[in-house]
Each structure stands twice: as structure tokens, then as C-alpha cells.
Scaffold this active site. Structure first.
Site, PDB file in Angstrom:
ATOM      1  N   ALA A 133       4.689  -7.604  -7.221  1.00  0.00           N
ATOM      2  CA  ALA A 133       3.666  -8.044  -6.268  1.00  0.00           C
ATOM      3  C   ALA A 133       4.133  -7.837  -4.836  1.00  0.00           C
ATOM      4  CB  ALA A 133       3.319  -9.514  -6.502  1.00  0.00           C
TER       5      ALA A 133
ATOM      6  N   PHE B 254      -0.989   3.219  -8.417  1.00  0.00           N
ATOM      7  CA  PHE B 254      -1.266   4.598  -8.817  1.00  0.00           C
ATOM      8  C   PHE B 254      -0.059   5.198  -9.518  1.00  0.00           C
ATOM      9  CE2 PHE B 254      -1.195   9.190  -7.600  1.00  0.00           C
ATOM     10  CZ  PHE B 254      -2.182   9.601  -8.489  1.00  0.00           C
TER      11      PHE B 254
ATOM     12  N   ASP C 288       0.805  -1.232   0.000  1.00  0.00           N
ATOM     13  CA  ASP C 288       0.000   0.000   0.000  1.00  0.00           C
ATOM     14  C   ASP C 288       0.836   1.280   0.000  1.00  0.00           C
ATOM     15  OD1 ASP C 288      -2.367  -1.487  -0.011  1.00  0.00           O
ATOM     16  OD2 ASP C 288      -2.428  -1.587   2.175  1.00  0.00           O
TER      17      ASP C 288
ATOM     18  N   LEU D 261       8.664   9.217  -4.254  1.00  0.00           N
ATOM     19  CA  LEU D 261       8.051   9.345  -2.934  1.00  0.00           C
ATOM     20  C   LEU D 261       6.590   9.731  -3.100  1.00  0.00           C
ATOM     21  CD1 LEU D 261      10.898  11.266  -1.053  1.00  0.00           C
ATOM     22  CD2 LEU D 261      10.382   8.818  -0.978  1.00  0.00           C
TER      23      LEU D 261
ATOM     24  N   LYS E 232       1.271  -6.507 -15.079  1.00  0.00           N
ATOM     25  CA  LYS E 232       1.441  -7.007 -13.706  1.00  0.00           C
ATOM     26  C   LYS E 232       1.675  -8.508 -13.839  1.00  0.00           C
ATOM     27  CE  LYS E 232       0.436  -6.820  -9.052  1.00  0.00           C
ATOM     28  NZ  LYS E 232       0.738  -5.799  -8.035  1.00  0.00           N
TER      29      LYS E 232
ATOM     30  N   GLY F 254       1.424   2.736  -2.883  1.00  0.00           N
ATOM     31  CA  GLY F 254       0.944   3.447  -4.066  1.00  0.00           C
ATOM     32  C   GLY F 254       1.574   3.019  -5.373  1.00  0.00           C
TER      33      GLY F 254
END
Length: 234
Positions: free
Chosen positions: A119, A21, A16, A185, A36, A18
Site C-alpha cells: 500500500a 499494472f 502512482d 522500471l 493486496k 505503476g
């Protein structure tokens, strides 16, 4: 595909942070396609490929729409691939020898860079041979004559120094230092963390603020430099 179009492997310092995104932003900014290779957690999540597809559906005004390739491995449990396979009686152990890069000729899309999202992180276990994400990166380098680069996505906040520096050190100690483009970041601005990472020779490519539905995507894309500029500086 030509050797001039690089493969960008996007990894993260934690769950999590990001990655998906950021991968979506990179594909849009750098006009790249998306893959992916290993997807876990499908019993509780639609999967990152569909998330990326939804992202572009919401932002259809942009001219670039990537080819989104199907994962090579899809697993139901939200666990590392090694454990997700153990929990799925229909799944076979992951064998990196079976991996092939997706073929752009299977789509109507133009030749472009390829964003590959991992992953979890560089030390995520993939199989009982103790192969990890780092081995997948090495396999991709073997599979293609194209240049392969690694981008590390990290949180901007507390804890990022340890996680990010350990990730960079691991990549370098495993012979991938020359492939590392740097770090992105993600999250609320933290100038001190950026400065400290750079003190330890981590190239901070970009700082991405928190995204909300009302955010102007152009401002996020402006945070990311052109891919050619980063490659030339590395």
C-alpha cells in the site's frame, strides 16, 4: 501450497509508479495469484483488486487467470493506513499479528506463486506501533515456509535514482537484502538511469514502456524474464 511456489512482494518507490499494472503483468507472466493485503482510498477508487480483475477481463484471451484474494484490511481514505484508520471511526488499528496468507484451497485455482502488492512503499506507516511495510514483509516471511522475494517498482524518469536507491538501502539495512530480486522500471525509456542503478548494484529486472489501450500486451510480457531465471541469478 508448496514451498516451491514463491511469494513475490511488490513494493514501489512512490505513489502512482505503476505497482498495480506491473503486478498484473507479473501475475500473467509468472502465472501467479494476486493479493493486496491493505487497501486504502476506497472512497475515490474501486481498489486495486478490482483493477487487476478488470485487467484480466479485458485480456481474456490469455490462458492464465489468477485467483484474486480479498484484502485483509479495507479503508476509505486515500491516506497511509495509519492515517486512514484515524479518519474512519468504524476501523480498528492494523495489527500484523492478525494477518494470515490467503488459502488457495478456498478457490478452484491451481497452486501457483503469489503476487502481494503493498500500500505505497517500504516506509509507509501502518499503525501507531510505528510498524511499516517492511514489518509486513517480515511478517509474511514468518507466516510461510515458501520463499519470499521483493520486487521494487520505480519510475524510469527524473527522481528515480534517489527514490530507488533509498528503497534498496532501506531493505538491505533491515535484513531483507537477500530477499530483494531487483527493480522494475516503468515509463519512458531512460538508459542512463538504468545504467546508474546497476552501477549501485541494483538488479534491473525489466523496463516496462508506457501502456496504452492500443498497446500489444505480448510485447510488455516479453520485457519480463521468467521468474525461475531471475531467482537463479539472484
Amino acid at each position: 501450497m508448496t514451498s516451491a511456489e514463491p511469494v513475490i512482494f511488490v513494493t514501489g518507490t512512490d505513489t502512482d509508479v505503476g505497482k498495480t499494472f506491473v503486478s498484473s503483468l507479473l501475475a500473467l507472466k509468472w502465472q501467479a495469484n494476486y493479493w493486496k493485503p491493505i487497501q486504502t482510498g476506497l472512497e475515490s477508487d474501486q481498489g486495486d483488486s478490482l483493477t487487476v480483475s478488470d485487467f484480466y477481463s479485458k485480456h481474456h484471451s490469455f490462458k492464465w487467470h489468477p485467483a484474486i484474494f480479498k484484502p485483509a484490511v479495507e479503508l476509505r481514505k486515500p491516506l497511509c493506513p495509519l492515517d486512514a484508520v484515524k479518519c474512519d471511526p468504524t476501523a480498528s488499528e492494523i495489527n500484523l499479528k492478525d494477518f494470515v496468507l490467503p488459502d488457495i484451497s478456498d478457490t478452484c485455482k491451481v497452486i501457483a506463486p503469489l503476487i502481494v502488492e503493498d500500500a505505497g512503499g517500504v516506509f509507509v506507516p501502518l499503525n501507531s506501533k510505528c510498524e511499516i511495510t517492511t514489518d509486513l514483509i517480515k511478517k509474511i516471511i514468518e507466516l510461510t515456509g515458501r520463499p519470499v522475494y521483493v520486487v521494487v517498482v520505480a519510475k524510469r524518469g527524473l527522481g528515480t535514482l534517489n527514490h530507488t536507491l533509498l528503497t534498496h538501502d532501506h531493505l538491505k539495512s533491515n535484513g531483507l537484502g537477500e530477499h530483494v530480486l531487483g527493480c522494475i522500471l516503468n515509463g519512458p525509456k531512460n538508459t542512463l538511469n538504468k545504467e546508474t542503478l546497476e552501477l549501485f548494484d541494483v538488479n534491473v529486472i525489466a523496463e516496462i514502456p508506457i501502456y496504452e489501450e492500443t498497446s500489444h500486451l505480448e510485447s510488455f510480457l516479453d520485457c519480463i524474464p521468467p521468474l525461475s531465471d531471475i531467482i537463479n541469478e539472484s
